[in-house]
Structure formats: structure tokens, C-alpha cells
Design a protein around this motif. Structure first.
Motif, short mmCIF file in Angstrom:
data_model
loop_
_atom_site.label_atom_id
_atom_site.label_comp_id
_atom_site.label_asym_id
_atom_site.label_seq_id
_atom_site.Cartn_x
_atom_site.Cartn_y
_atom_site.Cartn_z
N GLN A 216 0.81 -1.22 0.00
CA GLN A 216 0.00 0.00 0.00
C GLN A 216 0.85 1.27 0.00
O GLN A 216 0.33 2.35 0.25
CB GLN A 216 -0.90 0.00 1.24
CG GLN A 216 -1.84 -1.20 1.32
CD GLN A 216 -2.51 -1.33 2.67
OE1 GLN A 216 -2.38 -0.45 3.52
NE2 GLN A 216 -3.21 -2.42 2.87
N ALA A 217 2.11 1.16 -0.29
CA ALA A 217 3.01 2.30 -0.15
C ALA A 217 2.74 3.42 -1.14
O ALA A 217 2.95 4.59 -0.83
CB ALA A 217 4.46 1.83 -0.30
N SER A 218 2.29 3.08 -2.35
CA SER A 218 2.03 4.10 -3.37
C SER A 218 0.56 4.51 -3.28
O SER A 218 -0.33 3.73 -3.58
CB SER A 218 2.35 3.57 -4.77
OG SER A 218 3.72 3.25 -4.87
N SER A 421 2.46 -2.22 -5.24
CA SER A 421 2.88 -0.81 -5.10
C SER A 421 3.16 -0.20 -6.47
O SER A 421 2.80 0.96 -6.73
CB SER A 421 4.13 -0.74 -4.22
OG SER A 421 4.60 0.59 -4.12
N TYR A 425 1.17 2.93 -8.25
CA TYR A 425 1.87 4.12 -8.76
C TYR A 425 1.45 4.41 -10.19
O TYR A 425 1.21 5.58 -10.56
CB TYR A 425 3.37 3.90 -8.67
CG TYR A 425 4.17 5.07 -9.21
CD1 TYR A 425 4.44 6.18 -8.44
CD2 TYR A 425 4.64 5.06 -10.54
CE1 TYR A 425 5.17 7.25 -8.94
CE2 TYR A 425 5.36 6.13 -11.05
CZ TYR A 425 5.62 7.21 -10.25
OH TYR A 425 6.32 8.28 -10.75
N GLY A 445 7.67 2.66 -7.62
CA GLY A 445 6.89 1.80 -6.75
C GLY A 445 7.76 1.03 -5.78
O GLY A 445 7.41 0.86 -4.60
N ASN A 448 9.00 3.42 -3.01
CA ASN A 448 7.94 3.69 -2.03
C ASN A 448 7.80 2.53 -1.05
O ASN A 448 7.63 2.73 0.16
CB ASN A 448 6.62 3.94 -2.74
CG ASN A 448 6.61 5.23 -3.53
OD1 ASN A 448 7.41 6.14 -3.26
ND2 ASN A 448 5.73 5.34 -4.51
N SER A 449 7.86 1.31 -1.55
CA SER A 449 7.73 0.14 -0.68
C SER A 449 8.90 0.04 0.28
O SER A 449 8.72 -0.26 1.48
CB SER A 449 7.63 -1.13 -1.52
OG SER A 449 6.43 -1.15 -2.28
#
Length: 639
Positions: A216-218, A421, A425, A445, A448-449
Motif C-alpha cells: 500500500q506504499a504508493s 505498489s 503508482y 513503486g 515507495n515500498s
């Protein structure tokens, strides 16, 4: 016994034993003005409270929120009372000023009615329009004080600042923050409570939460990324956690025990993790094998490898679904690099390499207790609170442990999280109409993760220090508490200004009239004074009114009254005050009033209002024998 008499000030005699000369006492003349002491005190208190941002907490806040209807009722009653005090002073000023003027001018009965309406803030619906609108205007203005008082006293929910204390993790002893073998029975110390599960084996025992963070990072939306803390406190981060805020919900009971707390702010030391991911086509870290049945080797040197190349084994049906991560094993390595070697199923991750940079930073942590939100902002860099870098080296090493543990025969759970992710993105960039290449999307992506996982690992180790290792230190916090704010600033300034204007008006009138020294006892608002003074004037007033009425019989009106029945006809009768030989006030027909015969008892400003049927040509215009040149305005005319 003392009888009621009314005297003009110039005709007063010394007080005698008969009590006929009734003088004003100080209290009788000025008692109304003392009400300004209450309004001045309250308006000043409200102004000072606003300027000093004073707020009310505790039981009063609880009662106001539990019984809002009762609070509104009390405010309305108080506003009406203090508005009445202001209104009483204004009416008294008008009454005194007009009583002094009545000694000098002649007025019509309509003017006298207007004065009465203006002195008691009443609307008389059958006044002539030239008098009706001024009186309505004054009555409407009389509604302003109470309305301003209501706006300046109505309570609303606000915040006030208090102080508090919470416990934050201490890193003076980091002996338990280390890499534990990825084996059953070899994990680090752990603790499970109602507030969550806390462990020093973060990569092994909290892998599910870390995978969710990676996936869920992006963020898909335009706002900050919102993600839960790795515990059961129900708090969520808005944006990055930066590895701080572990104490929230765990070691802040002293602050959150107050049910009126809205939030708090404190500062905490942590690491700002910056991750840079790129493709390295010449990466020495690669997959090989199988070296044994379903066993593949990931080996090679990293830029920060010490004591030889890295090596680890991965399980796979054919090696296509492996995502292997290499991190320097040696304790002498700064462990800043992470290399990925992936099978064909995750070829987009193969030969990627990420560099970690952990900068010691002081953060502002803002906690919204009501919404259970945490916002972290970097403030400035600072000296490293863990110079040995046990924390950061252990965090990076967890990636290698997780990648090995989360690869099975057919899929890599870590590779799937990275893929989610990257897909998020792409969707976000497409929604914002931005162009990108596959390589750019993959690296963004993945970055971000990595950042999200690194932040959450830092929070996990901080939580373990608090809950398992019991290693913490006190940290002061600025606490925002829900409180009552009385009134809005604009209304408070307005009521203070109005009160000041009224005080200045009282002072001005007192100076202008020498403290109303010429004020007589006669008050046109008192029907007793009117009846007594009119009786002293004899029957001339009644006769003049009868003459006017006789002249109007059989005539129709050319003018129409606004909201009531037509005037009976005597409103234009002009009267004035006179003192008799004994110094008593009497009301008599004004010196400018027309003679009482049939032709002259009809004032010219009233003649135009009536037309006699068929009389215009037969009798000619109604011209008084004594020409009337007096036109009485709202303030009367000189006698």
C-alpha cells in the motif's frame, strides 16, 4: 404629607415644610447609569479573555456540551439582561434630552407621541410617516445591544494549551536490537498484550504487517498516504511515520486520560530514511542453481560487502518465482545497499539496487486524539543518538531475512507486494495525466515500498524498546485540550465598542447639560404628570381639539395611514409647557396655534389632508384669520 408636584427648573422655590417642591436625589437622577458598571465589567472581561486567549475547561465545559439547550437559554437570558441595561441608559439619555428640550420648544401631539415612542422603544403604527420611520429606526436599533451580547457570550468549542508528559523509547541500551536467526525457537524477546504484539524479531514475526505496508506504499489518491500503526492502538499515520511515534497509544496514558484532550505535540529523535533505487545491469548479486532439489542460490558481492560475497538459499519449483534480496551480512559493513535478483516471473525487479541513507533528525509529532491520526514532520538534523548504528544496520538486514522467508515454490509474497505498489503508482500517475516509462514506474513503486517498510521497522523496534525492553525516557508535550470559548472576536470587539460609545455619550450629555441640573420633575412618559399638567392648562386644549374635529366632519382623507386606522385629527395640535404663578407646570395650547373659530382652528399642514365633498368651489380654500407659519418638526419648534 408630600404631594406630587411638577416644577420648571427656573420656577423652583426653596424646599418648604409643605413639601410642594420635590427635588431629585442623586440616586433618583443617576441610578440607571450605574447599570453601565455591570456592562463595562463584563465587556472588559470578555475582551481581556479574548486577547489573552483564555478558555474554560473542566466541569463547565462538560455541562455546556451535555446540555447545549440549557446553555443557550442561559446565554439568551444574560444577553437580554445586559442588553436591557444598555437600552435603559439609551432611553434615559433620550428622555432627559427631550425633557430639557420640551422646556424650550412647542410641540404637536404627534411629536409628543413620537418622543414617547423613542423613549420607550415602541412602534406607534398610526404616526404620520415623517415621524413613523424615525421611531421605527430607533426601535430597530434597540435590538442591537442584546444581539451583540448574545454573539459575545455564546460558548463554542475551542482549544487551549496545557502541558503533559509521555514516555518515548530510549536507545542508550540497544543490546536487544540485533539480527536473530530465522529459526523456530530462536526469535528475539517478544510480548503480546491488548495493545498489540511487540517483538525484536521484526522481519520474522511482523512480516504480515510489513508486507501490507509495502503493498500500500504508493497512494492512489492525491492526499497523504494513511496507514495504520503496527499495534492495536487504532492510530494511523497521515503521510510517513519516519520511524517515530511509537509511544502514541502505548506510553501516553497521562495525557489521554483526560477525556477533554484534543491532541498533543511533542518532539522525538529518529532516522529520516531516504531510499534511492536504480537498475544496475552489472550487479554481481545473481541467482544460480538449482544447487539442490528445489534449492537456488543467491550470491555475489554488494558495494558495501565485507569479509567476502553474500550467499543465501531460496526455495522454488523452477526458480521463476524467486525474489532474492542481498544485504551485507558482516557487522563491520554499514549495510547501506540492497540488491535484488529475481526470476522470470518478477523480471522487472531483477538487477535493481537500492541505497539507504539514514539521517539522524529531530521530528515534530502531532497527535489528533479525536481522529486517531498522527502527523510527523522533520525539523532539523542532529547528532546521531545511536553512533554504533545497531538500529539502522539491523533494519536493512531484515529485508534479506524477509525475502528468504517469504518465497515458496510458486510465488514470492514480497515480490507480489512490490508489484501492488508499482501498479498503484501507475494508476496514480495515469489519473494525474502524467507520462512514465515502465522502468520509472518500477523504480518509483519499489522505492515507495522500501521507504514504507523501513519506517515501519523503525517504529516496530521503538515499540519493542518501550514494551519489551522497558527502555524509555520522559518527554514533555504541548497538550491541546477542548475548552469553551465565549463569543466570537468580532462580537466581543463590537460590544466593547458599543459600551464605550454609550459611556462617552453619558459623559458628553452630563457635561453639556451640567449634569442635567436644569432637568424638571415633569416627565412626559408619566401619565400622572401629563394629566396634572393638562388640567392646570384649563379647557383650551380640549376646545382646540374639538374645533379641529368639527372642521373635519364630512371630509374624506387624501392621505392614508400606513398600518393602522387614520389619526383622529388632533395629532397636529401644538402645545407647550408653562409655569403658573405657583411654579407649577401646565400644558397649554401653543402660542402659534390657530384661533379657535371655525376657519382658524385647522392647521395648514393638516388642511391638505382632508377634502370636503363639493366644498372646494363653494366655500373656497380654508384660510385661517391668523396665518400659521409654524411647522413643527420631530424636535419641535421654538416657542
Amino acid at each position: 404629607m408630600v404631594r406630587q408636584f411638577t416644577f420648571l427648573p427656573g420656577d423652583r422655590r426653596d424646599t418648604g415644610d409643605d413639601g410642594r417642591t420635590v427635588r431629585y436625589s442623586h440616586w433618583g437622577r443617576y441610578n440607571t447609569f450605574y447599570g453601565l458598571s455591570f456592562t463595562t465589567t463584563l465587556s472588559t472581561v470578555l475582551l481581556l479573555a479574548q486577547l489573552n486567549e483564555c478558555r474554560v475547561t473542566g466541569q463547565l465545559f462538560t455541562l455546556a456540551n451535555r446540555f447545549p439547550g440549557s446553555a443557550a437559554l442561559v446565554v439568551q437570558l444574560l444577553a437580554a439582561f445586559f442588553g436591557l441595561l444598555h437600552l435603559a441608559v439609551i432611553c434615559k439619555l433620550i428622555n432627559y434630552a427631550l425633557r430639557l428640550r420640551l422646556n424650550k420648544v412647542s410641540v404637536s401631539l404627534d411629536v409628543l407621541r413620537t418622543w414617547v415612542d423613542m423613549s420607550i422603544m415602541r412602534v406607534d403604527w398610526d404616526l404620520p410617516l415623517r415621524f413613523f420611520f424615525p421611531s421605527v429606526f430607533v426601535v430597530l436599533l434597540s435590538l442591537v445591544p442584546a444581539a451583540l451580547w448574545a454573539g459575545s457570550m455564546t460558548p463554542s468549542v475551542s482549544r487551549t494549551v496545557d502541558s503533559g508528559m509521555l514516555l518515548i523509547p530510549s536507545y542508550e541500551d540497544v543490546s536487544m536490537i540485533k539480527e536473530y536467526p530465522m529459526m523456530i525457537g530462536s526469535s528475539g524477546p517478544s510480548l503480546r498484550t491488548q495493545k498489540g504484539f511487540f517483538t525484536y524479531s521484526v522481519g520474522q514475526q511482523q512480516s504480515s504487517q510489513l508486507l501490507a505496508s509495502a503493498a500500500q506504499a504508493s497512494s492512489l489518491g492525491g492526499g497523504p498516504h494513511i496507514h495504520r500503526k503496527l499495534d492495536n492502538t487504532q492510530f494511523s499515520y497521515r503521510g510517513r511515520s519516519y520511524g517515530v511515534g511509537a509511544s502514541i497509544g502505548l506510553m501516553d496514558q497521562g495525557i489521554r486520560s483526560n477525556s477533554q484532550v484534543a491532541g498533543y505535540i511533542y518532539q522525538e529523535e529518529g532516522y529520516l530514511a531516504n531510499v534511492t533505487c536504480t537498475y544496475n545491469a552489472t550487479s554481481n548479486f545473481t541467482l544460480s542453481g538449482p544447487v539442490n532439489e528445489w534449492i537456488y542460490a543467491a550470491s555475489g558481492n554488494l558495494p558495501d560487502s565485507e569479509e567476502g560475497p553474500e550467499y543465501s538459499n531460496y526455495i522454488g519449483h523452477d526458480g521463476k518465482a524467486i525474489v532474492a534480496m542481498g544485504v551485507a551480512y558482516s557487522d563491520r559493513s554499514p549495510r547501506r545497499y540492497l540488491a535484488i535478483a529475481a526470476g522470470p516471473a518478477y523480471s522487472f525487479l531483477n538487477t535493481t539496487q537500492c541505497e539507504f541513507d539514514f539521517t539522524p533528525t529531530l521530528f515534530n509529532v502531532t497527535v489528533d486524539v479525536g481522529n486517531l491520526n498522527i502527523t510527523v514532520k522533520p525539523v532539523r538534523t542532529m547528532p546521531d543518538f545511536n553512533p554504533q548504528r545497531n538500529v539502522t544496520r539491523t533494519v536493512v538486514r531484515q529485508f534479506e531475512l524477509m525475502s528468504n522467508d517469504m518465497t515458496n515454490l510458486y510465488v514470492s509474497l514480497l515480490g507480489e507486494a512490490f508489484n501492488s505498489s508499482i501498479a498503484a503508482y501507475k494508476m496514480s500517475e495515469t489519473f494525474n495525466n502524467r507520462t512514465f516509462t515502465e522502468e520509472e514506474a518500477t523504480l518509483a513503486g519499489l522505492t515507495n515500498s522500501m521507504v514504507a517498510m523501513a519506517d515501519d521497522m523503525l517504529v516496530a523496534y521503538a515499540s519493542a524498546q518501550l514494551m519489551v525492553g522497558r527502555m524509555f525516557t520522559q518527554q514533555p508535550a504541548k497538550v491541546y485540550v477542548y475548552a469553551l470559548q465565549f463569543g466570537q472576536p468580532s462580537y466581543i470587539y463590537a460590544i466593547f465598542t458599543l459600551n464605550l460609545v454609550i459611556i462617552l455619550a453619558v459623559v458628553f450629555e452630563a457635561v453639556r447639560t451640567a449634569a442635567w441640573s436644569a432637568l424638571g420633575r415633569f416627565n412626559y412618559l408619566d401619565p400622572r404628570d401629563l394629566i396634572v399638567a393638562a388640567s392646570r392648562g384649563g379647557g383650551d386644549i380640549a376646545a382646540a381639539a374639538d374645533d379641529i374635529m368639527e372642521r373635519r366632519e364630512g371630509r374624506r382623507m387624501k392621505h392614508i395611514w400606513l398600518l393602522s386606522d387614520p389619526d383622529g385629527g388632533n395629532g397636529s395640535l401644538i402645545v407647550n409647557l408653562r409655569g403658573d404663578q405657583d411654579g407649577h407646570v401646565k400644558i397649554e395650547v401653543g402660542a402659534g396655534q390657530c384661533n379657535r373659530d371655525a376657519e382658524s382652528a385647522y392647521p395648514p399642514d393638516e388642511k391638505s389632508m382632508y377634502v370636503e365633498h363639493g366644498a372646494e368651489t363653494e366655500r373656497g380654500p380654508l384660510t385661517p384669520k391668523t396665518p400659521m407659519k409654524m411647522k413643527v418638526g420631530i424636535f419641535g419648534s421654538k416657542q
